[in-house]
Scaffold this active site. Structure first.
Site, PDB file in Angstrom:
ATOM      1  N   ASP A 146       0.860  -1.191   0.000  1.00 46.38           N
ATOM      2  CA  ASP A 146       0.000   0.000   0.000  1.00 46.38           C
ATOM      3  C   ASP A 146       0.898   1.244   0.000  1.00 46.38           C
ATOM      4  O   ASP A 146       1.912   1.283   0.708  1.00 46.38           O
ATOM      5  CB  ASP A 146      -0.866  -0.051   1.275  1.00 46.38           C
ATOM      6  CG  ASP A 146      -1.832   1.091   1.385  1.00 46.38           C
ATOM      7  OD1 ASP A 146      -3.036   0.879   1.197  1.00 46.38           O
ATOM      8  OD2 ASP A 146      -1.382   2.227   1.691  1.00 46.38           O
ATOM      9  N   HIS A 159      -5.441  15.105  -7.754  1.00 48.64           N
ATOM     10  CA  HIS A 159      -5.832  13.738  -8.091  1.00 48.64           C
ATOM     11  C   HIS A 159      -5.057  13.198  -9.296  1.00 48.64           C
ATOM     12  O   HIS A 159      -4.693  12.021  -9.338  1.00 48.64           O
ATOM     13  CB  HIS A 159      -7.337  13.728  -8.376  1.00 48.64           C
ATOM     14  CG  HIS A 159      -7.993  12.428  -8.110  1.00 48.64           C
ATOM     15  ND1 HIS A 159      -8.143  11.475  -9.086  1.00 48.64           N
ATOM     16  CD2 HIS A 159      -8.503  11.893  -6.971  1.00 48.64           C
ATOM     17  CE1 HIS A 159      -8.750  10.420  -8.563  1.00 48.64           C
ATOM     18  NE2 HIS A 159      -8.975  10.655  -7.278  1.00 48.64           N
ATOM     19  N   ASP A 163      -2.923   9.807  -9.621  1.00 49.11           N
ATOM     20  CA  ASP A 163      -3.085   8.798 -10.690  1.00 49.11           C
ATOM     21  C   ASP A 163      -1.742   8.480 -11.353  1.00 49.11           C
ATOM     22  O   ASP A 163      -1.441   7.316 -11.655  1.00 49.11           O
ATOM     23  CB  ASP A 163      -4.064   9.299 -11.755  1.00 49.11           C
ATOM     24  CG  ASP A 163      -5.514   9.171 -11.297  1.00 49.11           C
ATOM     25  OD1 ASP A 163      -5.741   8.657 -10.184  1.00 49.11           O
ATOM     26  OD2 ASP A 163      -6.414   9.589 -12.050  1.00 49.11           O
ATOM     27  N   GLU A 189      -5.024   2.564  -3.515  1.00 45.87           N
ATOM     28  CA  GLU A 189      -3.550   2.531  -3.669  1.00 45.87           C
ATOM     29  C   GLU A 189      -2.974   1.259  -3.059  1.00 45.87           C
ATOM     30  O   GLU A 189      -1.900   1.265  -2.491  1.00 45.87           O
ATOM     31  CB  GLU A 189      -2.904   3.779  -3.043  1.00 45.87           C
ATOM     32  CG  GLU A 189      -3.748   4.525  -2.050  1.00 45.87           C
ATOM     33  CD  GLU A 189      -3.917   3.835  -0.707  1.00 45.87           C
ATOM     34  OE1 GLU A 189      -4.899   3.053  -0.593  1.00 45.87           O
ATOM     35  OE2 GLU A 189      -3.102   4.057   0.204  1.00 45.87           O
TER      36      GLU A 189
HETATM   37  P1  GH3 Z   1      -1.523   5.077   4.714  1.00 48.11           P
HETATM   38  O1  GH3 Z   1      -0.085   5.425   4.709  1.00 48.11           O
HETATM   39  O2  GH3 Z   1      -2.012   4.702   6.079  1.00 48.11           O
HETATM   40  O3  GH3 Z   1      -1.860   4.034   3.701  1.00 48.11           O
HETATM   41  O4  GH3 Z   1      -2.333   6.393   4.352  1.00 48.11           O
HETATM   42  P2  GH3 Z   1      -2.984   6.770   2.976  1.00 48.11           P
HETATM   43  O5  GH3 Z   1      -3.156   8.236   2.927  1.00 48.11           O
HETATM   44  O6  GH3 Z   1      -2.201   6.181   1.871  1.00 48.11           O
HETATM   45  O7  GH3 Z   1      -4.358   5.980   3.032  1.00 48.11           O
HETATM   46  P3  GH3 Z   1      -5.844   6.489   3.000  1.00 48.11           P
HETATM   47  O8  GH3 Z   1      -6.666   5.225   2.989  1.00 48.11           O
HETATM   48  O9  GH3 Z   1      -6.103   7.452   4.103  1.00 48.11           O
HETATM   49  O10 GH3 Z   1      -6.008   7.251   1.644  1.00 48.11           O
HETATM   50  C1  GH3 Z   1      -6.056   6.606   0.406  1.00 48.11           C
HETATM   51  C2  GH3 Z   1      -6.423   7.643  -0.627  1.00 48.11           C
HETATM   52  O11 GH3 Z   1      -6.339   7.078  -1.943  1.00 48.11           O
HETATM   53  C3  GH3 Z   1      -7.824   8.164  -0.485  1.00 48.11           C
HETATM   54  C4  GH3 Z   1      -8.414   8.095  -1.887  1.00 48.11           C
HETATM   55  O12 GH3 Z   1      -9.019   9.290  -2.250  1.00 48.11           O
HETATM   56  C5  GH3 Z   1      -7.205   7.830  -2.757  1.00 48.11           C
HETATM   57  N1  GH3 Z   1      -7.512   7.084  -3.970  1.00 48.11           N
HETATM   58  C6  GH3 Z   1      -8.182   5.912  -4.081  1.00 48.11           C
HETATM   59  N2  GH3 Z   1      -8.238   5.530  -5.366  1.00 48.11           N
HETATM   60  C7  GH3 Z   1      -7.625   6.494  -6.097  1.00 48.11           C
HETATM   61  C8  GH3 Z   1      -7.378   6.680  -7.508  1.00 48.11           C
HETATM   62  O13 GH3 Z   1      -7.736   5.859  -8.363  1.00 48.11           O
HETATM   63  N3  GH3 Z   1      -6.680   7.774  -7.889  1.00 48.11           N
HETATM   64  C9  GH3 Z   1      -6.255   8.693  -6.957  1.00 48.11           C
HETATM   65  N4  GH3 Z   1      -5.573   9.744  -7.390  1.00 48.11           N
HETATM   66  N5  GH3 Z   1      -6.495   8.555  -5.644  1.00 48.11           N
HETATM   67  C10 GH3 Z   1      -7.163   7.482  -5.214  1.00 48.11           C
HETATM   68 MG    MG Z   2      -1.969   4.112   1.686  1.00 52.60          MG
HETATM   69 MG    MG Z   3      -4.939   1.881   1.512  1.00 58.35          MG
END
Ligand code: GH3
Ligand code: MG
Ligand code: MG
Length: 268
Positions: A146, A159, A163, A189
């Site tokens: 992750d 965003h 990506d 992610e």
């Molecule tokens: P951690 O180190 O604990 O994993 O923290 P984190 O910030 O990586 O984890 P968190 O679950 O808080 O945030 C994940 C983010 O990923 C939130 C969401 O908006 C973003 N995300 C999910 N799918 C996509 C995508 O396809 N593209 C983009 N740009 N962002 C995405």
């Molecule tokens: Mg993460």
């Molecule tokens: Mg995650």
């Protein structure tokens, strides 16, 4: 199926000996279409089409001792042409629909952003892989990783930058794994790498190499360098586990990697 094709040919030939009606040759295209179902390519269509036409003409000449009345010859030609046309249309639409099904299957099992497989693909793959692994007593290792603080990458750079990071992470990993390894974006992610025929220690070495490679890769968005690290959990398959239990164990290791400071590999 090919045996059935030959048997049908023999049957049609015998039928034509006893009932000399040229249109009966249209029956020849039924086994021909069956062959194209087995081998749906344009090449097979052309070859089978030629073979059937030549067979029909040669058989008629042999049956009629080298003499065909002009009227019968015309009837034979029309029969051949109609057969060809119907066969070509049926075969080409079959080939087209097969291609479409293949393409749709690819789309249903692929993550559109990173162009790697999705979770559904992993489920289908594991339905076959787990019994094989248990039967052969083969090791199998699963890495779940992750991206660290990915939300703050989105928040700071947008965003699109997020990506770009996802795509590049997938490219880096794709370059480092074997063709036989299975690489999945499970969502957001988070990714899974399944390593068939790979014991835990070997998997840990690969995970460590990938972690370091991502850490040292330059992720640049609009001339701004983005620092990216990943946390990884890794575990080896235990006999009797289902996919859910296997992932759950790797997830526990990932949880520990996150809680003990991130940017590290934890094995259970
Ligand atoms: P951690 O180190 O604990 O994993 O923290 P984190 O910030 O990586 O984890 P968190 O679950 O808080 O945030 C994940 C983010 O990923 C939130 C969401 O908006 C973003 N995300 C999910 N799918 C996509 C995508 O396809 N593209 C983009 N740009 N962002 C995405
Ligand atoms: Mg993460
Ligand atoms: Mg995650």
């Amino acid at each position: 199926m090919y045996l059935l094709f030959l048997a049908s040919l023999a049957l049609i030939f015998i039928l034509n000996v006893y009932v000399s009606i040229p249109t009966l040759w249209l029956l020849l295209w039924i086994p021909a279409i069956a062959v194209v179902i087995l081998n749906p390519t344009r090449k097979a269509t052309m070859i089978i089409g030629m073979v059937c036409t030549v067979l029909m003409v040669v058989a008629e000449f042999v049956l009629r001792q080298n003499f065909i009345h002009p009227e019968e010859a015309v009837q034979l030609l029309v029969t051949g042409a109609v057969g060809w046309a119907v066969f070509l249309m049926a075969s080409l639409s079959l080939i087209k629909s097969r291609k479409l099904i293949k393409r749709l299957r690819g789309l249903a099992l692929t993550d559109p952003l990173t162009d790697i497989h999705n979770r559904r693909y992993l489920e289908l793959y594991m339905e076959k892989a787990i019994p094989i692994c248990q039967r052969n007593d083969d090791p199998m290792t699963l890495i779940i990783f992750d991206i660290d603080h990915f939300k703050s990458i989105n928040d700071s750079y947008g965003h699109n930058a997020g990506d770009m990071v996802l795509k590049k992470v997938a490219e880096v990993v794709k370059r480092m794994i074997r063709h036989s390894d299975v690489f999945i974006r499970t969502g957001g992610e988070e990714f899974i790498i399944l390593l068939p025929s790979c014991p835990l220690q070997q998997g840990i070495k690969l995970a460590e190499r990938i972690r370091k490679e991502i850490e040292s890769t330059s992720f640049t968005y609009k001339e701004t360098r983005i620092w990216v690290t990943v946390s990884m959990g890794i575990t080896e398959y235990i006999r009797g586990q289902d996919l859910h239990q296997f992932i759950e164990r790797a997830d526990q290791a990932l949880y520990r990697a996150k809680n003990s400071g991130r940017n590290r590999v934890v094995a259970i």
